[in-house]
Design a protein around this motif. Structure first.
Motif, PDB file in Angstrom:
ATOM      1  N   ASN A  93       0.723  -1.293   0.042  1.00 40.28           N
ATOM      2  CA  ASN A  93       0.065  -0.119  -0.043  1.00 40.28           C
ATOM      3  C   ASN A  93       0.768   1.241   0.002  1.00 40.28           C
ATOM      4  O   ASN A  93       0.480   2.338   0.623  1.00 40.28           O
ATOM      5  CB  ASN A  93      -1.135   0.038   1.121  1.00 40.28           C
ATOM      6  CG  ASN A  93      -2.008  -0.902   1.038  1.00 40.28           C
ATOM      7  OD1 ASN A  93      -2.122  -1.679  -0.144  1.00 40.28           O
ATOM      8  ND2 ASN A  93      -2.924  -1.420   1.879  1.00 40.28           N
ATOM      9  N   ARG A  94       1.867   1.124  -0.443  1.00 40.55           N
ATOM     10  CA  ARG A  94       2.831   2.312  -0.863  1.00 40.55           C
ATOM     11  C   ARG A  94       3.370   2.454  -2.298  1.00 40.55           C
ATOM     12  O   ARG A  94       3.618   1.286  -2.790  1.00 40.55           O
ATOM     13  CB  ARG A  94       3.947   2.468  -0.096  1.00 40.55           C
ATOM     14  CG  ARG A  94       3.767   2.458   1.773  1.00 40.55           C
ATOM     15  CD  ARG A  94       3.186   4.054   1.932  1.00 40.55           C
ATOM     16  NE  ARG A  94       4.520   4.794   2.006  1.00 40.55           N
ATOM     17  CZ  ARG A  94       5.069   5.031   3.069  1.00 40.55           C
ATOM     18  NH1 ARG A  94       4.948   4.187   4.148  1.00 40.55           N
ATOM     19  NH2 ARG A  94       6.263   5.830   3.227  1.00 40.55           N
ATOM     20  N   SER A  95       3.588   3.526  -2.894  1.00 41.78           N
ATOM     21  CA  SER A  95       4.258   3.617  -4.070  1.00 41.78           C
ATOM     22  C   SER A  95       5.732   3.190  -3.986  1.00 41.78           C
ATOM     23  O   SER A  95       6.285   3.283  -3.215  1.00 41.78           O
ATOM     24  CB  SER A  95       4.209   4.804  -4.841  1.00 41.78           C
ATOM     25  OG  SER A  95       4.982   5.798  -4.191  1.00 41.78           O
ATOM     26  N   PRO A  96       6.063   2.372  -5.161  1.00 42.36           N
ATOM     27  CA  PRO A  96       7.379   2.012  -4.975  1.00 42.36           C
ATOM     28  C   PRO A  96       8.311   3.411  -5.205  1.00 42.36           C
ATOM     29  O   PRO A  96       8.054   4.478  -5.812  1.00 42.36           O
ATOM     30  CB  PRO A  96       7.571   1.333  -6.503  1.00 42.36           C
ATOM     31  CG  PRO A  96       6.532   1.578  -7.266  1.00 42.36           C
ATOM     32  CD  PRO A  96       5.402   2.112  -6.347  1.00 42.36           C
ATOM     33  N   ARG A  97       9.420   3.296  -4.585  1.00 40.64           N
ATOM     34  CA  ARG A  97      10.450   4.415  -4.301  1.00 40.64           C
ATOM     35  C   ARG A  97      11.273   4.475  -5.583  1.00 40.64           C
ATOM     36  O   ARG A  97      11.586   5.779  -5.943  1.00 40.64           O
ATOM     37  CB  ARG A  97      11.585   4.172  -3.244  1.00 40.64           C
ATOM     38  CG  ARG A  97      11.920   5.316  -2.526  1.00 40.64           C
ATOM     39  CD  ARG A  97      12.780   5.244  -1.299  1.00 40.64           C
ATOM     40  NE  ARG A  97      12.071   4.394  -0.168  1.00 40.64           N
ATOM     41  CZ  ARG A  97      12.678   3.675   0.651  1.00 40.64           C
ATOM     42  NH1 ARG A  97      14.025   3.518   0.665  1.00 40.64           N
ATOM     43  NH2 ARG A  97      11.901   3.231   1.764  1.00 40.64           N
ATOM     44  N   LYS A  98      11.065   3.542  -6.391  1.00 45.02           N
ATOM     45  CA  LYS A  98      12.022   3.881  -7.737  1.00 45.02           C
ATOM     46  C   LYS A  98      11.221   2.967  -8.773  1.00 45.02           C
ATOM     47  O   LYS A  98      11.057   1.596  -8.424  1.00 45.02           O
ATOM     48  CB  LYS A  98      13.290   3.467  -7.640  1.00 45.02           C
ATOM     49  CG  LYS A  98      14.238   4.035  -8.847  1.00 45.02           C
ATOM     50  CD  LYS A  98      15.568   3.730  -8.748  1.00 45.02           C
ATOM     51  CE  LYS A  98      16.350   3.531  -9.916  1.00 45.02           C
ATOM     52  NZ  LYS A  98      17.653   3.015  -9.945  1.00 45.02           N
ATOM     53  N   ILE A  99      10.911   3.334  -9.853  1.00 45.94           N
ATOM     54  CA  ILE A  99      10.239   2.389 -10.824  1.00 45.94           C
ATOM     55  C   ILE A  99      10.997   2.908 -12.158  1.00 45.94           C
ATOM     56  O   ILE A  99      11.354   3.733 -12.495  1.00 45.94           O
ATOM     57  CB  ILE A  99       8.717   2.620 -10.869  1.00 45.94           C
ATOM     58  CG1 ILE A  99       8.069   1.699 -12.084  1.00 45.94           C
ATOM     59  CG2 ILE A  99       8.428   4.156 -10.928  1.00 45.94           C
ATOM     60  CD1 ILE A  99       6.666   1.625 -11.790  1.00 45.94           C
ATOM     61  N   GLU A 100      11.298   1.771 -12.987  1.00 45.55           N
ATOM     62  CA  GLU A 100      11.900   1.876 -14.259  1.00 45.55           C
ATOM     63  C   GLU A 100      10.991   1.244 -15.254  1.00 45.55           C
ATOM     64  O   GLU A 100      10.778  -0.116 -15.302  1.00 45.55           O
ATOM     65  CB  GLU A 100      13.174   1.280 -14.283  1.00 45.55           C
ATOM     66  CG  GLU A 100      14.229   2.245 -14.906  1.00 45.55           C
ATOM     67  CD  GLU A 100      15.666   1.461 -15.103  1.00 45.55           C
ATOM     68  OE1 GLU A 100      16.319   1.502 -13.964  1.00 45.55           O
ATOM     69  OE2 GLU A 100      15.857   0.663 -16.058  1.00 45.55           O
ATOM     70  N   LEU A 101      10.653   2.136 -16.395  1.00 43.75           N
ATOM     71  CA  LEU A 101       9.552   1.667 -17.158  1.00 43.75           C
ATOM     72  C   LEU A 101      10.140   1.747 -18.686  1.00 43.75           C
ATOM     73  O   LEU A 101      10.988   2.319 -19.000  1.00 43.75           O
ATOM     74  CB  LEU A 101       8.265   2.441 -17.086  1.00 43.75           C
ATOM     75  CG  LEU A 101       7.460   2.412 -15.660  1.00 43.75           C
ATOM     76  CD1 LEU A 101       6.549   3.638 -15.719  1.00 43.75           C
ATOM     77  CD2 LEU A 101       6.856   0.958 -15.655  1.00 43.75           C
ATOM     78  N   GLN A 102       9.577   0.613 -19.440  1.00 41.04           N
ATOM     79  CA  GLN A 102      10.188   0.829 -20.886  1.00 41.04           C
ATOM     80  C   GLN A 102       8.810   0.807 -21.493  1.00 41.04           C
ATOM     81  O   GLN A 102       7.680  -0.002 -21.236  1.00 41.04           O
ATOM     82  CB  GLN A 102      10.720  -0.395 -21.108  1.00 41.04           C
ATOM     83  CG  GLN A 102      11.432  -0.213 -22.513  1.00 41.04           C
ATOM     84  CD  GLN A 102      12.266  -1.724 -22.729  1.00 41.04           C
ATOM     85  OE1 GLN A 102      12.649  -2.335 -21.919  1.00 41.04           O
ATOM     86  NE2 GLN A 102      12.043  -2.283 -24.127  1.00 41.04           N
TER      87      GLN A 102
ATOM     88  N   LEU B 113      -3.514   4.407  -7.856  1.00 42.03           N
ATOM     89  CA  LEU B 113      -4.165   3.280  -7.651  1.00 42.03           C
ATOM     90  C   LEU B 113      -3.328   1.817  -7.614  1.00 42.03           C
ATOM     91  O   LEU B 113      -3.476   1.166  -6.690  1.00 42.03           O
ATOM     92  CB  LEU B 113      -5.516   3.089  -8.489  1.00 42.03           C
ATOM     93  CG  LEU B 113      -6.403   4.317  -8.395  1.00 42.03           C
ATOM     94  CD1 LEU B 113      -7.454   4.088  -9.204  1.00 42.03           C
ATOM     95  CD2 LEU B 113      -7.178   4.141  -6.847  1.00 42.03           C
ATOM     96  N   ALA B 114      -2.364   2.037  -8.209  1.00 41.04           N
ATOM     97  CA  ALA B 114      -1.458   0.563  -8.440  1.00 41.04           C
ATOM     98  C   ALA B 114      -0.890   0.412  -7.122  1.00 41.04           C
ATOM     99  O   ALA B 114      -0.435  -0.801  -6.832  1.00 41.04           O
ATOM    100  CB  ALA B 114      -0.488   0.778  -9.566  1.00 41.04           C
ATOM    101  N   ARG B 115      -0.642   1.391  -6.204  1.00 41.36           N
ATOM    102  CA  ARG B 115      -0.162   1.215  -4.723  1.00 41.36           C
ATOM    103  C   ARG B 115      -0.748   0.353  -3.864  1.00 41.36           C
ATOM    104  O   ARG B 115      -0.309  -0.227  -2.818  1.00 41.36           O
ATOM    105  CB  ARG B 115       0.266   2.472  -4.261  1.00 41.36           C
ATOM    106  CG  ARG B 115      -0.932   3.440  -3.796  1.00 41.36           C
ATOM    107  CD  ARG B 115      -0.540   4.782  -3.048  1.00 41.36           C
ATOM    108  NE  ARG B 115      -1.407   5.464  -3.704  1.00 41.36           N
ATOM    109  CZ  ARG B 115      -2.084   6.500  -2.853  1.00 41.36           C
ATOM    110  NH1 ARG B 115      -1.524   6.922  -1.603  1.00 41.36           N
ATOM    111  NH2 ARG B 115      -2.837   7.315  -3.228  1.00 41.36           N
TER     112      ARG B 115
END
Ligand code: ZN
Length: 425
Positions: free
Chosen positions: A358-367, A403-405
């Protein structure tokens, strides 16, 4: 004054709206109080404001005012902060799990206010501040939306166009007031949350309208009748000044703001160059003096990532919790025409850390990849007509207040996998 029903609480108590002023006025202001059932000072201030009928006195710009004095009647009956099911309504404007917040949002969509005022009371005595011999001495705190995607041009940068004149008028009239400042036990000094779960940020984001938070000084041991009357008068004056400000800023408020080219979705608190100085009272001598607050003062919210709005977002039908939530927010969900090939963008999550519950990721890497495909099992949500910023904040995988969190939303956000919500170009 007209009284209408806007819905019912979880236990079936009626929720009323009082209509004041010129019904057909082009400027509409909604004032809500009582989200927290144990804060009867907000309710009292709003009642007094209504009884004085300030709109009758000033007809320079005709204004319609809707007052919801008690949005949480179950909490008020129990004298609890939450509603009957234990939901803090002012943390429910993203999820809309309670009948009360749903009723409020329905009313906002139907009545389309140009400004929403949310009235609360704050506890002047906090244990960790008392330990430092400090008591809040303010009569009224004000604040504005803090999430960068919930900003409205009428309020100016960081709300200064509204906050500056109203706070100085209140102070000049003898009501100690300032921008709402939270001092947490862990030493963070902030102007409340950036999260879009509260009414101030949630309504501002969803409906792209300006909102104001009014926090009156709550009851405190040793406050005599004169103090209580003074605080109520200060809250009433704040409401009067806000209405007056709205009348003076009529054009800015009623003009549709331009649709944003891109939407801020990832934020970070930036510390101020100097500590926050605020006036406090001494619990023993009652002497008021300015105090430099210890701890990190992070008043600025910096945008870390923005996205360009796609034409629509495509949500898989196989995510029923998410689809249901989007329906509660009254976003139009339209099936994609059969056999039509859409040009879409799909995210792949390369890296994610740390995915705490229930927390957003601290770091996210997307492609991202662009593809062409029919969208049989998807529902499309158009970003037109002001819905874009809210949809981007709610649905983008990198959004740190999205909402993804929430684990129960069932939106898989895992490393080395595809993100299920698509961008339709
Ligand atoms: Zn409150």
């Amino acid at each position: 004054m007209r009284q209408d029903l806007i819905g019912h609480s979880e236990e079936g108590r009626p929720i009323w709206v009082l209509q004041m002023g010129v019904q057909a006025a082009a400027l509409r202001i909604l004032i809500v109080s009582g989200q927290h059932g144990d804060e009867d000072r907000g309710w009292m201030a709003v009642q007094r404001f209504a009884a004085d009928d300030p709109v009758q006195a000033d007809q320079s710009v005709p204004v319609a005012i809707a007052l919801v004095p008690n949005i949480n009647p179950d909490g008020a009956a129990r004298r609890t902060r939450t509603n009957a099911r234990g939901v803090d309504l002012n943390r429910d404007h993203l999820r809309l799990t309670s009948a009360e917040t749903r009723a409020l949002h329905r009313f906002v969509r139907a009545w389309r206010p140009h400004l929403v005022v949310d009235v609360h009371q704050f506890p002047p005595r906090r244990r960790h501040l008392l330990a430092r011999q400090l008591i809040f001495c303010h009569d009224v705190f004000l604040d504005v939306p803090t999430h960068p995607a919930a900003q409205h041009p009428a309020l100016g940068d960081a709300g200064t166009r509204l906050l500056q004149p109203i706070l100085s008028a209140l102070n000049a009239a003898g009501y100690r007031s300032a921008r709402y400042t939270r001092v947490t036990e862990s030493g963070r000094v902030r102007h409340s949350t950036v999260d879009v779960v509260d009414a101030r940020n949630g309504l501002a984001l969803r409906y792209q309208l300006p909102t104001v938070l009014v926090e009156g000084r709550g009851w405190s041991r040793g406050d005599g009748p004169a103090v209580k009357a003074h605080v109520l008068a200060g809250m009433q004056e704040a409401l009067r000044l806000i209405v007056q400000w709205a009348q003076a800023n009529y054009a800015r408020l009623t003009e549709a703001p331009p649709g944003p080219a891109s939407v801020p979705i990832r934020t970070r608190y930036r510390p101020a160059a100097s500590p926050r100085t605020l006036e406090f009272a001494d619990p023993h001598s009652s002497l008021i003096r300015p105090v430099e607050l210890p701890g990190r003062f992070t008043p600025h919210v910096e945008t870390k990532a923005r996205v360009h709005l796609p034409r629509a977002y495509a949500v898989p039908r196989t995510l029923p919790t998410l689809v249901e939530l989007l329906r509660r927010h009254a976003f139009a969900l339209v099936p994609s025409p059969p056999d039509r090939v859409e040009r879409i963008e799909r995210y792949r999550v390369n890296e994610l850390k740390p995915p705490r519950p229930n927390r957003s990721p601290r770091k996210i890497e997307l492609q991202m990849s662009t593809e062409h495909q029919p969208l049989h099992d998807y529902l499309l949500l158009s970003t037109a007509a002001g819905a874009g910023p809210a949809l981007a904040v709610l649905l983008e995988p990198a959004s740190n207040y999205g909402l993804a969190r929430f684990a129960d939303m069932g939106i898989p956000l895992t490393p080395q996998s595809a993100y299920p919500i698509l961008r339709v170009l």
